[in-house]
Design a protein around this motif. Structure first.
Motif, PDB file in Angstrom:
ATOM      1  N   MET A 171       0.820  -1.196   0.000  1.00  0.00           N
ATOM      2  CA  MET A 171       0.000   0.000   0.000  1.00  0.00           C
ATOM      3  C   MET A 171       0.862   1.257   0.000  1.00  0.00           C
ATOM      4  O   MET A 171       0.618   2.159  -0.764  1.00  0.00           O
ATOM      5  N   ILE A 172       1.863   1.295   0.877  1.00  0.00           N
ATOM      6  CA  ILE A 172       2.742   2.468   0.934  1.00  0.00           C
ATOM      7  C   ILE A 172       3.575   2.555  -0.340  1.00  0.00           C
ATOM      8  O   ILE A 172       3.811   3.647  -0.861  1.00  0.00           O
ATOM      9  N   ARG A 173       4.003   1.414  -0.842  1.00  0.00           N
ATOM     10  CA  ARG A 173       4.793   1.400  -2.077  1.00  0.00           C
ATOM     11  C   ARG A 173       3.977   1.928  -3.248  1.00  0.00           C
ATOM     12  O   ARG A 173       4.483   2.691  -4.068  1.00  0.00           O
ATOM     13  N   ALA A 174       2.721   1.547  -3.340  1.00  0.00           N
ATOM     14  CA  ALA A 174       1.852   2.021  -4.419  1.00  0.00           C
ATOM     15  C   ALA A 174       1.601   3.522  -4.288  1.00  0.00           C
ATOM     16  O   ALA A 174       1.556   4.244  -5.291  1.00  0.00           O
ATOM     17  N   LEU A 175       1.445   3.999  -3.059  1.00  0.00           N
ATOM     18  CA  LEU A 175       1.246   5.435  -2.840  1.00  0.00           C
ATOM     19  C   LEU A 175       2.500   6.223  -3.229  1.00  0.00           C
ATOM     20  O   LEU A 175       2.413   7.262  -3.896  1.00  0.00           O
ATOM     21  N   ALA A 176       3.660   5.730  -2.833  1.00  0.00           N
ATOM     22  CA  ALA A 176       4.917   6.398  -3.206  1.00  0.00           C
ATOM     23  C   ALA A 176       5.112   6.383  -4.717  1.00  0.00           C
ATOM     24  O   ALA A 176       5.554   7.387  -5.307  1.00  0.00           O
ATOM     25  N   ALA A 177       4.762   5.281  -5.358  1.00  0.00           N
ATOM     26  CA  ALA A 177       4.872   5.206  -6.821  1.00  0.00           C
ATOM     27  C   ALA A 177       3.911   6.187  -7.475  1.00  0.00           C
ATOM     28  O   ALA A 177       4.264   6.842  -8.464  1.00  0.00           O
ATOM     29  N   SER A 178       2.722   6.315  -6.924  1.00  0.00           N
ATOM     30  CA  SER A 178       1.755   7.273  -7.475  1.00  0.00           C
ATOM     31  C   SER A 178       2.263   8.702  -7.344  1.00  0.00           C
ATOM     32  O   SER A 178       2.122   9.507  -8.270  1.00  0.00           O
ATOM     33  N   VAL A 179       2.857   9.012  -6.200  1.00  0.00           N
ATOM     34  CA  VAL A 179       3.416  10.357  -6.003  1.00  0.00           C
ATOM     35  C   VAL A 179       4.532  10.617  -7.007  1.00  0.00           C
ATOM     36  O   VAL A 179       4.609  11.698  -7.615  1.00  0.00           O
ATOM     37  N   LEU A 180       5.405   9.640  -7.206  1.00  0.00           N
ATOM     38  CA  LEU A 180       6.496   9.794  -8.172  1.00  0.00           C
ATOM     39  C   LEU A 180       5.961   9.926  -9.601  1.00  0.00           C
ATOM     40  O   LEU A 180       6.485  10.719 -10.392  1.00  0.00           O
ATOM     41  N   LEU A 181       4.927   9.164  -9.934  1.00  0.00           N
ATOM     42  CA  LEU A 181       4.338   9.272 -11.272  1.00  0.00           C
ATOM     43  C   LEU A 181       3.724  10.640 -11.498  1.00  0.00           C
ATOM     44  O   LEU A 181       3.897  11.248 -12.559  1.00  0.00           O
ATOM     45  N   VAL A 182       3.016  11.149 -10.505  1.00  0.00           N
ATOM     46  CA  VAL A 182       2.400  12.480 -10.639  1.00  0.00           C
ATOM     47  C   VAL A 182       3.485  13.549 -10.721  1.00  0.00           C
ATOM     48  O   VAL A 182       3.402  14.471 -11.547  1.00  0.00           O
ATOM     49  N   ALA A 183       4.512  13.433  -9.888  1.00  0.00           N
ATOM     50  CA  ALA A 183       5.611  14.405  -9.923  1.00  0.00           C
ATOM     51  C   ALA A 183       6.347  14.359 -11.254  1.00  0.00           C
ATOM     52  O   ALA A 183       6.649  15.401 -11.851  1.00  0.00           O
ATOM     53  N   GLY A 184       6.630  13.156 -11.738  1.00  0.00           N
ATOM     54  CA  GLY A 184       7.323  13.020 -13.023  1.00  0.00           C
ATOM     55  C   GLY A 184       6.496  13.536 -14.174  1.00  0.00           C
ATOM     56  O   GLY A 184       7.002  14.244 -15.051  1.00  0.00           O
ATOM     57  N   THR A 185       5.213  13.217 -14.168  1.00  0.00           N
ATOM     58  CA  THR A 185       4.332  13.714 -15.226  1.00  0.00           C
ATOM     59  C   THR A 185       4.218  15.230 -15.165  1.00  0.00           C
ATOM     60  O   THR A 185       4.205  15.909 -16.195  1.00  0.00           O
ATOM     61  N   GLY A 186       4.156  15.763 -13.949  1.00  0.00           N
ATOM     62  CA  GLY A 186       4.111  17.222 -13.795  1.00  0.00           C
ATOM     63  C   GLY A 186       5.369  17.894 -14.311  1.00  0.00           C
ATOM     64  O   GLY A 186       5.303  18.934 -14.978  1.00  0.00           O
ATOM     65  N   LEU A 187       6.521  17.310 -14.014  1.00  0.00           N
ATOM     66  CA  LEU A 187       7.778  17.883 -14.508  1.00  0.00           C
ATOM     67  C   LEU A 187       7.867  17.817 -16.035  1.00  0.00           C
ATOM     68  O   LEU A 187       8.344  18.760 -16.679  1.00  0.00           O
ATOM     69  N   ILE A 188       7.401  16.734 -16.601  1.00  0.00           N
ATOM     70  CA  ILE A 188       7.399  16.620 -18.064  1.00  0.00           C
ATOM     71  C   ILE A 188       6.441  17.636 -18.672  1.00  0.00           C
ATOM     72  O   ILE A 188       6.728  18.249 -19.710  1.00  0.00           O
ATOM     73  N   ALA A 189       5.298  17.862 -18.021  1.00  0.00           N
ATOM     74  CA  ALA A 189       4.340  18.865 -18.502  1.00  0.00           C
ATOM     75  C   ALA A 189       4.932  20.269 -18.397  1.00  0.00           C
ATOM     76  O   ALA A 189       4.754  21.095 -19.306  1.00  0.00           O
ATOM     77  N   VAL A 190       5.637  20.555 -17.300  1.00  0.00           N
ATOM     78  CA  VAL A 190       6.302  21.857 -17.155  1.00  0.00           C
ATOM     79  C   VAL A 190       7.352  22.032 -18.244  1.00  0.00           C
ATOM     80  O   VAL A 190       7.516  23.119 -18.817  1.00  0.00           O
TER      81      VAL A 190
END
Length: 118
Positions: free
Chosen positions: A1-20
């Protein structure tokens, strides 16, 4: 559960950086600023997405592939951005009007601002 949450945070952060990075490619005033945005934000976004994949698919093989890909991304993107900016400067690509001074002005023959300012 924590691993999936951390992966989701990293995916959102990475996608946000790519969008920026994509937004910077569209909105920034000159080729030098655009390359800086793409080289930095884009490469960090890709690395965040890669580490999210590592969290979602743990394993030795995945770790090796992700570490090699992240290392190559972090080494090649800044070097490639620098080489492209250098080529653009030598080709005479103009600086943005907001640029106060040209540190290379007069050091590279036949390059720099086209309007003679600097």
């Amino acid at each position: 559960m924590i691993r999936a949450l951390a992966a989701s945070v990293l995916l959102v952060a990475g996608t946000g950086l790519i969008a920026v990075s994509a937004l910077g490619l569209i909105r920034l005033p000159d080729v030098y600023n655009r390359m800086n945005a793409v080289a930095k934000a884009g490469s960090l976004g890709v690395v965040c997405v890669l580490f999210a994949v590592l969290l979602l698919m743990p394993g030795v093989r995945t770790a090796v592939v992700v570490l090699v890909a992240a290392g190559l991304q972090l080494v090649s993107a800044p070097v490639g951005g620098y080489a492209l900016a250098r080529a653009a400067y030598r080709a005479g690509s103009p600086l943005a009007d907001a640029t106060r001074y040209d540190e290379l002005g007069g050091r590279v023959p036949g390059a720099g601002r086209q309007d003679g300012a600097g």
